[in-house]
Design an enzyme around this catalytic site. Structure first.
Site, PDB file in Angstrom:
ATOM      1  N   HIS A 138      36.587  46.144  36.716  1.00 22.06           N
ATOM      2  CA  HIS A 138      37.869  45.687  37.288  1.00 22.06           C
ATOM      3  C   HIS A 138      38.143  44.234  36.855  1.00 22.06           C
ATOM      4  CE1 HIS A 138      41.094  45.234  40.118  1.00 22.06           C
ATOM      5  NE2 HIS A 138      40.768  46.287  40.846  1.00 22.06           N
ATOM      6  N   GLU A 147      41.561  47.052  32.935  1.00 21.06           N
ATOM      7  CA  GLU A 147      40.241  47.547  33.299  1.00 21.06           C
ATOM      8  C   GLU A 147      39.829  48.738  32.439  1.00 21.06           C
ATOM      9  OE1 GLU A 147      40.440  48.410  37.525  1.00 21.06           O
ATOM     10  OE2 GLU A 147      42.148  47.057  37.695  1.00 21.06           O
TER      11      GLU A 147
END
Length: 317
Positions: free
Chosen positions: A168, A272
């Protein structure tokens, strides 16, 4: 300072007494990793400029996840499942791996750390499986930051398990309205703001003027994030991670996040490397490997526009 004298890996104490490790390379690049979450919280270039975003309101206090850097979403991405948002890996304490897997002996990298996340009885209450999650974080001599995850099913009951996953990554950008992402054009995506409905990207690049939360599918192994204001391009290379999540909360959503400043959305973008659409299933004894490498290179301009071919050539000679 000679390479022999260089302290490539330094163990230290971070915010609120949490243990962290600082990786350094001779040219001046550095990275910071907290054992809490197995999370990279800083990545700086040779000029000392921060390349990752961490919110000024981030909590470095378990059990809250750290807002920014590179949290790891496992074994669940987002809240689509029975676990806490983005799973438990990002708010567990990792340990130094006593038996890291072998890596190529030709590698000259000295600034790296091997971490291990083991199954706990608390995790078993909500996710009744046993696994070993090994993570190597490496700072290359040229400043590239590499994360390699190895997840093994260690169940003794013969059961398989299924998971989704994402690195992330919060990139620091100068002005989100002057950022574009290249490499995802013409691809299908799931729009999390529209009940995961499937669409096809129409633009020749992704630009930002409102909240974005999309999962791009079957993406290339290389994606470019162009910060026009800073004349900098981030290049994401990935392996074993077919999807790419693009997220920015914009103003209204930002105000609802207690660990995020109201105007901080202007200075960050999450792109991501992920596996979301088709979950990974491991039988007992099986192992999955997923890798992300990020680098920051000067943007090249041609006729007033960025030529992405030159960026990608520059970043992967």
């Amino acid at each position: 300072m000679s390479r022999r004298e260089m302290n490539f890996v330094e163990h230290s104490t971070g915010v609120n007494g949490l243990e962290k490790v600082i990786l350094r390379e001779v040219r001046g690049f550095s990275a910071e990793v907290y054992l809490y979450g197995g999370q990279v919280t800083s990545w700086k270039n040779e000029l000392g400029e921060e390349l990752l975003f961490v919110s000024s309101k981030a909590n470095f206090m378990p059990p809250k996840a750290i807002r920014g850097g590179i949290p790891i979403s496992f074994p669940q991405f987002s809240n689509h499942g029975f676990l806490e948002q983005h799973g438990f890996a990002r708010n567990r304490l990792w340990v130094l791996d006593p038996n890291p897997p072998p890596f190529p002996t030709t590698s000259t990298n000295k600034a790296y750390i091997d971490l291990l996340l083991k199954h706990t009885e608390d995790d078993a209450k909500n996710w009744p499986h046993r696994c070993e999650f090994r993570l190597r974080i490496t700072l290359g001599p040229g400043g590239d930051l590499m994360l390699t995850s190895r997840i093994r099913n260690t169940n003794t009951d013969g059961k398989s398990f299924t998971f989704t996953f994402a690195y992330h990554t919060y990139f620091a950008v100068t002005d989100i309205s002057e950022v574009r992402v290249e490499g995802l054009e013409t691809l299908d995506y799931l729009d999390n703001l529209k009940n995961r409905e499937r669409f096809t990207e129409q633009g020749d690049a992704i630009t930002f003027e409102s909240e974005v939360d999309k999962v791009y599918l079957s993406t290339p192994t290389k994606i470019a994030i162009i910060d026009h204001e800073r004349k900098r391009t981030f290049v994401v290379r990935k392996d074993g991670l077919p999807d790419a999540v693009v997220w920015n909360p914009w103003d209204k959503k930002a105000k609802t996040l207690s660990d995020f400043g109201d105007d901080e959305y202007k200075h960050m973008l999450c792109v991501e490397a992920a596996c979301v659409e088709k979950p990974i299933t491991l039988k007992p004894g099986e192992e999955w490997k997923g890798r992300q490498e990020i680098s920051a290179v000067p943007s090249s301009y041609f006729s007033g526009q960025l030529d992405p071919r030159r960026v990608l050539l520059y970043s992967n000679p």
